[in-house]
Design an enzyme around this catalytic site. Structure first.
Site, PDB file in Angstrom:
ATOM      1  N   GLY A  67      48.440  23.924  42.256  1.00 37.72           N
ATOM      2  CA  GLY A  67      47.119  24.491  42.010  1.00 37.72           C
ATOM      3  C   GLY A  67      47.202  25.998  41.861  1.00 37.72           C
ATOM      4  O   GLY A  67      47.892  26.656  42.630  1.00 37.72           O
ATOM      5  N   ARG A  87      51.245  20.162  37.573  1.00 32.63           N
ATOM      6  CA  ARG A  87      51.858  19.228  38.520  1.00 32.63           C
ATOM      7  C   ARG A  87      53.013  18.571  37.761  1.00 32.63           C
ATOM      8  O   ARG A  87      52.941  18.392  36.545  1.00 32.63           O
ATOM      9  CB  ARG A  87      50.867  18.157  38.966  1.00 32.63           C
ATOM     10  N   ASP A 139      52.800  23.680  49.147  1.00 33.39           N
ATOM     11  CA  ASP A 139      53.843  22.898  49.815  1.00 33.39           C
ATOM     12  C   ASP A 139      54.508  21.875  48.886  1.00 33.39           C
ATOM     13  O   ASP A 139      55.706  21.627  49.001  1.00 33.39           O
ATOM     14  CB  ASP A 139      53.332  22.270  51.116  1.00 33.39           C
ATOM     15  N   GLY A 140      53.750  21.337  47.955  1.00 32.55           N
ATOM     16  CA  GLY A 140      54.370  20.436  46.984  1.00 32.55           C
ATOM     17  C   GLY A 140      55.422  21.169  46.171  1.00 32.55           C
ATOM     18  O   GLY A 140      56.515  20.635  45.907  1.00 32.55           O
ATOM     19  N   THR A 158      48.587  29.650  47.297  1.00 31.67           N
ATOM     20  CA  THR A 158      47.590  28.575  47.359  1.00 31.67           C
ATOM     21  C   THR A 158      46.362  29.097  48.077  1.00 31.67           C
ATOM     22  O   THR A 158      46.489  29.882  49.018  1.00 31.67           O
ATOM     23  CB  THR A 158      48.114  27.331  48.111  1.00 31.67           C
ATOM     24  N   ILE A 159      45.187  28.656  47.648  1.00 35.75           N
ATOM     25  CA  ILE A 159      43.968  29.118  48.321  1.00 35.75           C
ATOM     26  C   ILE A 159      43.776  28.426  49.672  1.00 35.75           C
ATOM     27  O   ILE A 159      42.925  28.838  50.457  1.00 35.75           O
ATOM     28  CB  ILE A 159      42.710  28.866  47.460  1.00 35.75           C
ATOM     29  N   ASP A 160      44.570  27.384  49.952  1.00 37.29           N
ATOM     30  CA  ASP A 160      44.302  26.566  51.136  1.00 37.29           C
ATOM     31  C   ASP A 160      44.860  27.141  52.432  1.00 37.29           C
ATOM     32  O   ASP A 160      44.460  26.734  53.515  1.00 37.29           O
ATOM     33  CB  ASP A 160      44.873  25.153  50.917  1.00 37.29           C
ATOM     34  N   ASP A 207      47.506  26.528  53.872  1.00 36.54           N
ATOM     35  CA  ASP A 207      48.064  25.468  54.714  1.00 36.54           C
ATOM     36  C   ASP A 207      49.585  25.439  54.676  1.00 36.54           C
ATOM     37  O   ASP A 207      50.197  24.371  54.623  1.00 36.54           O
ATOM     38  CB  ASP A 207      47.487  24.109  54.297  1.00 36.54           C
ATOM     39  N   ARG A 221      41.981  21.414  50.932  1.00 29.34           N
ATOM     40  CA  ARG A 221      42.810  20.188  51.034  1.00 29.34           C
ATOM     41  C   ARG A 221      42.603  19.522  52.391  1.00 29.34           C
ATOM     42  O   ARG A 221      41.478  19.120  52.684  1.00 29.34           O
ATOM     43  CB  ARG A 221      44.271  20.517  50.768  1.00 29.34           C
ATOM     44  N   GLN A 237      36.320  28.178  43.219  1.00 29.11           N
ATOM     45  CA  GLN A 237      37.084  28.814  44.298  1.00 29.11           C
ATOM     46  C   GLN A 237      38.541  29.103  43.935  1.00 29.11           C
ATOM     47  O   GLN A 237      39.217  29.835  44.656  1.00 29.11           O
ATOM     48  CB  GLN A 237      37.062  27.910  45.545  1.00 29.11           C
TER      49      GLN A 237
END
Lengths: 334, 334, 334, 334
Positions: free
Chosen positions: A14, A75, A106-107, A129-131, A133, A175, A262
């Site tokens: 993403g 992806r 992470d992917g 990544t915006i997450d 995580d 996520r 976002q």
């Protein structure tokens, strides 16, 4: 004097605001250190198809301001196979690449590790990544901008919520992690927040909201009330939660899904600075005896973390932010 | 020298950025002209419940910047009855109100007309809605800000669309009119726009998009492609359109619903100026022999329009904007 | 069917947000109408040095969002000579250009007229300047964005002015016209505005401000107070006005010069739409028997105006805006 | 169970975005912990004049979004005297205040320490200043917003600089520290930055810029070039630097002073979150045996620092930011 190396960079997964700022930093730092630098396009697909580009001053100029990624992203399910990793390795070798820098989540890091198991060169990950995580870094590139986008959207929703003294339910991305939701809720003075890390089940959440709302209405009459909902937490989705709150509180509840907005936008300063620092630090490692690591930032300092650690350990929410949210959320004045 | 009057103002229907700027202008102009001014709260409900407030310098200061409405708004189905209009009339008389100023959209203007049929005082409407679907005025208060919010959101979506060379479908508000969608599409350089005024049916729209996309892909390979969709046009809703495009174009299509974010936010300058001019002009009519009119702006000049005309005639889209959109939309370079 | 022509476009004079949107519209409309289009760089200098570029889809994509001008701009004093105009004409002929489109302000239009006197081809002007000081069009490309930039800056200044209950003096651009200052003052709820069109001398202005401030302080104690000052009006400059107000009102006065920030930035929607409509309309005139005109917009419709009219007649301030400002400025609540 | 205390809060010194968010957090946390809370107005002047206000839900609602400070601020030279501190102490005692919370910069903290020497109650400081020049905390409230304001202004200046391929000199605030200038330079991809911490004299700076500019022009022809200048560094001020660069580089140089705009505006999320966390933590210390401390944040965790340490030790620039800036600044592609 550093030895000249050949570096390749790609963006994967993403997209996140600041990926371009990070590419810029990698290219500038390479140039300053005497390395050559190319960019693979469309994430790992470019690696498999040997699709790459040279960087020019024109591409780099003003790149720091731009959302998205000039290298494009994608992806790439195919990359999980052994055959793909081997093909990527030969492609990298064919271009005499010494170091591959992967900007992604992470992917993407799993892909980088997979490649590293089949390639002799150096692989470095940068967290984009915006997450937020990703374990091993306090923040990820794009996270600050996504908070800002979510918060300025919730500020706008608040205007209508206040005008109608109505409940709004705002779903933010993240996520399976609550970083973005928690920060957005804190910064927008949301009245409630539903996070995966602190989720105690549907009934308890509904009762909790109902109880808090009842107290406030007794004290202050009709009020606006904004609930921030992390995506993927509520089993039946936002519309289910909306309908159940509607029934429970006997009020009109409006659901708002912030969605893909976002992921885009010109990065805020904190993301530009983070992206620039991490990108420059990654290049400082080129040719050094360190491999299969992510460059992150902990306590304001760049650091290196073995790639598998970035997904094997779960990154906890910031404890003091959780405490603050819980401390303020039940105030009568909130 | 104007004679001192007592003026009441209320906001009704969906809130729009600039309603507060308009309230401010009414209050300031009243003060300057020697009129007294009060505000009814919660739209027509306040009128029925005699719920009102005095204005102070503290409330007015910096009000021009604020989204939403300090007087709150509400829908009020009850107001359609004869009994309600009569009660409102007695309430206005009880406070010796000479003039009622209603800021809202067409439903609010119908209410104002209904009241006017049961009350001797002066009723003036001011067009406040993001939808711009009010005949008799070139623009409505809130419309410019909603365009800006939609466009800056689409700019962000474009970043991701470009990064992944993917199709995005963005739904913007507008009730049953295409003003917001057309302006947002033009200003965001959207690749296609689906408007109620120009809708030729599902099949034709799908074929049109498919044909255009096919030409572009032949010329330029994978590209991003953004379709702006006005709400309430597509029979099966945005998810249906998304799935059918997915199947038809053999591409991932992402739907984004901008939603309530479009109603809020600090008004942009054009809305602040429009709201201020219309509010001041409305007050200049207080005590004059004009009644049951909306104050609008045509060709940059304030004008008065009988209230029923604002909803009886259909306001057409701007012809030159339509032509421009159609002229550019099929360019290979778009 | 239109006959294929060769079109050249350039940007000249002070840059303005929306120039790129206008270039994009010209290029797309040319492509749609079967014309070829090239861009001269660095304003008239490019014309003299035969420095030009072809447009590609890559340059045009997302160009609508970008401030500045991809064709670059410049002042070109040399262009006033007869020799220069003749050289430009030969250069245009050497490239078989049929139509030259010049995006700029009044200096650029004088240059365009000068060229037109020495060249057989078609010359069309498009109004691009933040100053809005071009007769024959209601607004110029860049004007709306500059208002927004000025207003959002004044909104920020207001925060400090309120915190300290202090006087601020904010200088906005506009060359010798008050359009930008008046709009910025209205939209920012400034307490006073000094405009060239309404300037009655230093003493009267100082007395006016002092009198108004005295009344307000009597009524409301210490207050913030913001004066918007058009550039080039006050004989001794902003620091002189600041010091004299300081002495006169016995208050700390802070001067703020917004400066070049007002020329840049991503264009707001109104500028993007205006630029797109004017650019497309200009191309619709290519090959038609109309020459040495500016394409402007009056009452929402594109129109053509002989170039000399754009600078020979003085464009008045919007009368209703002036009246509104004057009507509200002395309110006690302002 | 905490014992109920009476808390007073004030804002002092230059205002900073997030002061209101901090006030809100203090009020909410007090309410949650069973403490009463009042606000002194106009900084220490309110303390001397016993001018204070109670908080209501209306004041607190949406306060997190607002720039400036609802309690107003002021400089208060008089507060340095012993008599003033004693008067303040009696005023606090007269209202039975247990804890005074002071939001401000180093001058405000000196005042707080001075008061603490004359008063038995508890004094807690919270760092609110855009300059970030307070030791003992990684960031100060308002700093992140000021960076964002500076950077979005420089992004706009870049548009014009690029259009004209011209040099711009942009002065940012920071008092005597380079935090804001360094962050703004990094995040805006400025070409050069002049900081007090790294200043090597006028000649060296001029030569450095000239050398870098010469190299770039040789490689890339005319280019835009942006220098960020921290205020108070250049002995003769920005206009002197501008003229000397003009002469040295034989180029037009445009100076831009961002000025007071940097102090205002709705706080960005990072400032809202920081302000909320620090405010809540300060209240958690109420009644605890800790006094005359500032609550700051180091490595993401709230901490307490004796007030004198906040000004006695000099806070260094972030080392990795300095290195990154220096690493990238000479790249040919920058």
């Amino acid at each position: 004097m550093t030895q000249q190396k050949r570096v390749a960079v790609l963006t994967s997964g993403g997209d996140a605001p600041g990926m371009n700022a990070c590419i810029r930093a990698v290219v500038l730092a390479c140039e300053q250190n005497g390395h050559e630098c190319i960019g693979y396009k469309h994430g790992y697909n470019g690696l498999l198809n040997q699709e790459y580009t040279e960087f020019t001053a024109d591409i780099i100029h003003n790149l720091i301001q731009q959302g998205g990624t000039v290298l494009h992203s994608a992806r790439c399910l195919e990359f999980k196979t052994q055959e793909a990793a081997q093909r990527a390795a030969s492609n990298l070798d064919a271009l005499n690449i010494d170091t591959l820098i992967v900007i992604g989540g992470d992917g993407s890091f799993r892909g980088a590790m997979h490649l590293s198991n089949h390639w002799d060169g150096q692989v470095i990950g940068l967290p984009g990544t915006i997450d937020n995580d990703i374990a091993g870094t306090d923040a990820t590139i794009g996270y600050y901008t996504a908070i800002e986008t979510a918060v300025s959207s919730i500020d706008k929703v608040r205007d209508t919520a206040d005008a109608f003294e109505r409940l709004f339910l705002v779903e933010v991305m993240g996520r399976h992690a609550g970083f973005l939701a928690l920060s957005a809720a804190l910064a927008s003075a949301a009245d409630y927040v539903v996070l995966p890390e602190l989720f105690n089940g549907e009934e308890e959440t509904l009762n909790d909201i109902h109880a808090q709302l009842t107290v406030r209405r007794e004290l202050r009459g009709n009020i606006s009330y904004i609930i921030v909902l992390a995506e993927n937490v509520w089993p039946g989705g936002i519309n289910d939660l909306s309908q159940r709150l509607n029934a429970l509180t006997n009020s009109e509840v409006r659901p708002v899904i912030l969605g893909h907005v976002q992921r885009g936008g010109s990065p805020v300063s904190q993301d530009r600075i983070l992206a620039t620092q991490l990108g420059a630090h990654a290049v400082s490692l080129v040719g050094k005896p360190v491999n299969a690591v992510m460059v992150g930032e902990v306590n304001g300092k760049p650091c290196e973390v073995p790639l598998p650690m970035t997904w094997e350990s779960t990154k906890p929410l910031d404890e003091s932010a959780v405490q603050t949210m819980q401390a303020l959320i039940n105030s009568r004045y909130a």
